[in-house]
Design a protein around this motif. Structure first.
Motif, PDB file in Angstrom:
ATOM      1  N   ALA A 271       0.823  -1.210   0.000  1.00  0.00           N
ATOM      2  CA  ALA A 271       0.000   0.000   0.000  1.00  0.00           C
ATOM      3  C   ALA A 271       0.854   1.256   0.000  1.00  0.00           C
ATOM      4  N   ALA A 272       2.077   1.151   0.522  1.00  0.00           N
ATOM      5  CA  ALA A 272       2.948   2.325   0.607  1.00  0.00           C
ATOM      6  C   ALA A 272       3.332   2.868  -0.765  1.00  0.00           C
ATOM      7  N   TYR A 273       3.228   2.041  -1.804  1.00  0.00           N
ATOM      8  CA  TYR A 273       3.569   2.516  -3.149  1.00  0.00           C
ATOM      9  C   TYR A 273       2.612   3.612  -3.622  1.00  0.00           C
ATOM     10  N   ALA A 274       1.399   3.666  -3.074  1.00  0.00           N
ATOM     11  CA  ALA A 274       0.449   4.719  -3.464  1.00  0.00           C
ATOM     12  C   ALA A 274       0.984   6.080  -3.056  1.00  0.00           C
ATOM     13  N   ASP A 275       1.546   6.177  -1.864  1.00  0.00           N
ATOM     14  CA  ASP A 275       2.160   7.421  -1.394  1.00  0.00           C
ATOM     15  C   ASP A 275       3.051   7.074  -0.209  1.00  0.00           C
ATOM     16  N   PRO A 276       4.358   6.942  -0.413  1.00  0.00           N
ATOM     17  CA  PRO A 276       5.268   6.544   0.665  1.00  0.00           C
ATOM     18  C   PRO A 276       5.278   7.504   1.842  1.00  0.00           C
ATOM     19  N   LYS A 277       4.838   8.756   1.631  1.00  0.00           N
ATOM     20  CA  LYS A 277       4.865   9.751   2.698  1.00  0.00           C
ATOM     21  C   LYS A 277       3.712   9.596   3.684  1.00  0.00           C
ATOM     22  N   VAL A 278       2.708   8.848   3.304  1.00  0.00           N
ATOM     23  CA  VAL A 278       1.530   8.678   4.148  1.00  0.00           C
ATOM     24  C   VAL A 278       1.515   7.269   4.717  1.00  0.00           C
ATOM     25  N   SER A 279       1.472   7.179   6.038  1.00  0.00           N
ATOM     26  CA  SER A 279       1.440   5.869   6.683  1.00  0.00           C
ATOM     27  C   SER A 279       0.035   5.283   6.582  1.00  0.00           C
TER      28      SER A 279
END
Length: 603
Positions: A11-19
Motif C-alpha cells: 500500500a505504501a507505493y500509493a504514497d510513501p509519505k503517508v502511513s
C-alpha cells in the motif's frame, strides 16, 4: 483516500509519505451488536438501540429458555465464522433473517470450516444459492454495472422490466414489483441502500466491491453476462448479454456480429468526463455507425452511454424485439422515423443528446412506458396522444429557460392520469389561471421547485379526486399560504417539507375536511392559523377525521392560533416529534403511513 486489502508495504507505493491506517476487525461484542442490528432491524447500531428494539424483544419473547441459550451460541458461531469482518457479518445476517430461527443452525453448520481465507466467498455463494429464482437474475445484473458507483434504481428497474425479469402481480405495476425486489435484496445484504426517494421508495443503491466481484464471477460462469473493456471478443457467437466499460476512449470498434446477443450495455469516456468532452479536439476520431445493431436481430436492450454517435441506422425500425433503447451521446442530433415501428418498445432514453423532434408515430407505440430527453419540441403533440397515461413524472432541467408548461394542467387530454409529479418551475406566463383543469382522476400530486403562488394553489384545490398532496422544496414562493373553504375537499394525506419561504399557514373552516394525516418537515418556525366562520372561533369539528400529525426536522416551534381551539388540542395528542429523517421518508408512502414507519427500518 484509497481503501485496499493490500499489506502495508504494498500500500505504501500509493504514497510513501503517508502511513497506512490499519483498520481492525470487530471484536466479539461489536460483532454481536452489528449482527443483531441487521437481523432485528433497529434504527441504529448502539447497544441500547439494538437490544431494546421491538424486533429483538419480540424474538426473545417467542423463545424458550433453551432457545435463548441457543441464541447466545449463534452469536458465538457468527463471530467464529466471520472473525469480525463487517461485510461477512452483514451478508450472513441478511441470509439468516430470511429464514426461521430453527433453520439457523443448519446454515451455520455449512459455514464451519478452517478455510478462513475463502469464508466471505462461501457466505456469498450460500446467500446467492438461497435467493429465490426471481431475484437471481436481478442480482446478477449488477455485474454489468460499473463498480464503485451509486446507482439510480429507476434505471435499474427499467432494465429489469425490459429483460423480463419481473414476475407480474395483480394490482401492482412493474415498477412496484421492481421496488419490492430491490427491498428484498437490500434486506438480504446483497446490495446497500443509499437513499430513499420522496415517496419512501428505494432511490439510490450501491454494491460492495467484493460482492460486485462475486456477481461478475457468477454471471460469467453461468454464461449470464460478460464484461469487457472493448468489443474484441474471442467467441462473439456465444454472447447473450455484453457490457463494455471503457473510460479512456469514446470510440471502441464494434464491427463484430453478435447473432445471439440479447442485451448490450456500454459506458464509455464521454459520460465519465462530463462537459469537458465537448471542448476536446476530436479530429481523427470516428463516429460510431452502430453496424452491429442490424446484425444482431434478437436485441431487446440497447443502452449506449458516452459513445460518439451522430445518427442511428434506419434499420433499427426492423428490430421489433427492442424493449429498451438508450443512447446518451452529446453527438446524437437525430433519430430515424423508423423507430415508430418498434412495437414492443418500453423505454427511450436520449438524455444528454441534442435530439429535439421525434416522429409522431413514435408516441402511438402501445407499450411505451418511459421517455427521457432534453427539450423535446414534440412533447405537446405527445400529450395529445397519451390518453391512456396513468402516471406522469416530468422534470425540467435546472435552467431559467426550461420550464414545465402550465397548459399541461389545462389543455391536454390527460383524463386518466392518477399520479402527477412535477419537478421544476411551472411556466405561468401568458396563461389564463381561470382556465378549467382537465385532470378529473388525479389522486396524487407532487410539486417540487414549482415556484407557484396562492392563486395556483386555489385552483388545484378544486381538483375533485385529489387525495394526496406533496409540497416539497421551493414548490411555493409566498410567505403565507391559505387553504380556502372550497379547497382540497378530498385530500386525506398532506405533506409539506422544506418550504423555506413559508411562515404562516391558514386553514379555513371548510377546507381539507377529509384530512387524516399531515406531515410537516424542515420548517424553522411555522404559524398555523385556524379560522372560523366570519371571525368566530374555530369549530370543534374541524378536521374530525384527522388521525396523526408527524413533525420532524424542526429547528423551531409550531404555533397554533387560537391556542384553545379543538385542533390545537388534537394536534398535541397526535403529534410525533423527532429529529429522524426516517420518519419523514416513511410518512410519504401513500396509503401506508403507520405501517411504513415500522417497515422503513427493515431495509
Amino acid at each position: 483516500m484509497i481503501i485496499t486489502r493490500l499489506e502495508d508495504k504494498e500500500a505504501a507505493y500509493a504514497d510513501p509519505k503517508v502511513s497506512p491506517l490499519r483498520l481492525s476487525y470487530l471484536n466479539e461484542h461489536e460483532s454481536k451488536v452489528l449482527f443483531c442490528h441487521k437481523v432485528f432491524g433497529s434504527k441504529s447500531q448502539s447497544h441500547n438501540s439494538v437490544f431494546g428494539s421491538k424486533f429483538y424483544t419480540a424474538i426473545k419473547a417467542l423463545l424458550r429458555n433453551e432457545e435463548e441459550e441457543n441464541l447466545e451460541m449463534v452469536y458465538n458461531q457468527v463471530f467464529e465464522i466471520t472473525e469480525g469482518l463487517p461485510l461477512a457479518i452483514v451478508v450472513l445476517a441478511g441470509l439468516l433473517r430470511a429464514k426461521s430461527f430453527t433453520e439457523w443452525d443448519k446454515v451455520l453448520s455449512q459455514l464451519r470450516t478452517n478455510e478462513k481465507s475463502k469464508q466471505v466467498k462461501r457466505i456469498l455463494a450460500l446467500c446467492f444459492d438461497d435467493l429465490p429464482s426471481r431475484l437471481k437474475s436481478c442480482f446478477l445484473y449488477f455485474a454489468g454495472m460499473p463498480e464503485n458507483l451509486i446507482y439510480n434504481t429507476n434505471y435499474i428497474v427499467r432494465l429489469w422490466v425490459s429483460e423480463g425479469f419481473l414476475k407480474p402481480k395483480k394490482g401492482k405495476t412493474m415498477e412496484d414489483i421492481g421496488q419490492s425486489y430491490l427491498k428484498e435484496l437490500i434486506s438480504r445484504g446483497m446490495i446497500n441502500l443509499v437513499r430513499k426517494d420522496p415517496s419512501g421508495g428505494v432511490w439510490l443503491v450501491t454494491i460492495h466491491d467484493r460482492v460486485h466481484a462475486f456477481a461478475q464471477s457468477e454471471a460469467y460462469e453461468e454464461s449470464f453476462l460478460e464484461v469487457h473493456d472493448n468489443a474484441d471478443l474471442l467467441m462473439p457467437n456465444s454472447v447473450r448479454r455484453l457490457c463494455l466499460h471503457n473510460y479512456m476512449q469514446s470510440h471502441v470498434p464494434m464491427d463484430t456480429s453478435f447473432p445471439k446477443l440479447r442485451s448490450i450495455l456500454c459506458d464509455f469516456a464521454e459520460e465519465r468526463t462530463g462537459n469537458s468532452v465537448k471542448n476536446r479536439d476530436h479530429n481523427g476520431l470516428r463516429y460510431h455507425g452502430l453496424q452491429f445493431i442490424p446484425r444482431s436481430k434478437f436485441l431487446r436492450v440497447i443502452d449506449l452511454r458516452g459513445m460518439r454517435i451522430k445518427k442511428v441506422p434506419r434499420e433499427i425500425g426492423d428490430m421489433v424485439h427492442i424493449r429498451y433503447l438508450g443512447i446518451r451521446s452529446h453527438s446524437l442530433v437525430d433519430l430515424p422515423s423508423s423507430i415508430g415501428r418498434l412495437i414492443n418498445l418500453q423505454t427511450l432514453d436520449i438524455e444528454s443528446s441534442h435530439v429535439k423532434v421525434i416522429t409522431p408515430t413514435f408516441w402511438e407505440i402501445a407499450t411505451l412506458r418511459h421517455v427521457m430527453g432534453n427539450k423535446l419540441n414534440s412533447l405537446a403533440d405527445a400529450f395529445k396522444k397519451l390518453e391512456s397515461l396513468l402516471h406522469l413524472h416530468l422534470a425540467a432541467a435546472e435552467s431559467a429557460d426550461d420550464k414545465i408548461p402550465f397548459q399541461l394542467l389545462t389543455k391536454f387530454t390527460l383524463q386518466r392520469v392518477q399520479v402527477l409529479e412535477l419537478y421544476g418551475a411551472i411556466d405561468m406566463s401568458n396563461t389564463d389561471i381561470d382556465e378549467r383543469y382537465v385532470l378529473p382522476n388525479l389522486n396524487r400530486l407532487v410539486l417540487k421547485g414549482s415556484v407557484v403562488n396562492q392563486t395556483f394553489m386555489n385552483r388545484i384545490g378544486e381538483l375533485p379526486s385529489l387525495k394526496e398532496l406533496v409540497l416539497c422544496e421551493n414548490s411555493y414562493t409566498e410567505s403565507k399560504l391559505m387553504f380556502s373553504d372550497s379547497g382540497f375537499n378530498s385530500v386525506t394525506n398532506l405533506v409539506m417539507a422544506d418550504m423555506e419561504n413559508l411562515v404562516e399557514w391558514t386553514i379555513r373552516p371548510m377546507s381539507i375536511p377529509m384530512i387524516r394525516r399531515i406531515a410537516l418537515s424542515g420548517f424553522s418556525n411555522l404559524k398555523i392559523k385556524l379560522e372560523g366562520h366570519k371571525g368566530a372561533e374555530c369549530p370543534k369539528d374541524l378536521m374530525v377525521n384527522l388521525e396523526e400529525v408527524v413533525v420532524c426536522n424542526m429547528t423551531g416551534d409550531i404555533l397554533i392560533e387560537p391556542a384553545d381551539s379543538g385542533f390545537s388540542e388534537k394536534i398535541n395528542k397526535v403529534a410525533i416529534r423527532t429529529k429522524s429523517e426516517d420518519i419523514m421518508d416513511a410518512t410519504l408512502r401513500a396509503g401506508r403511513w403507520r405501517e411504513s414507519m415500522v417497515a422503513g427500518n427493515m431495509f
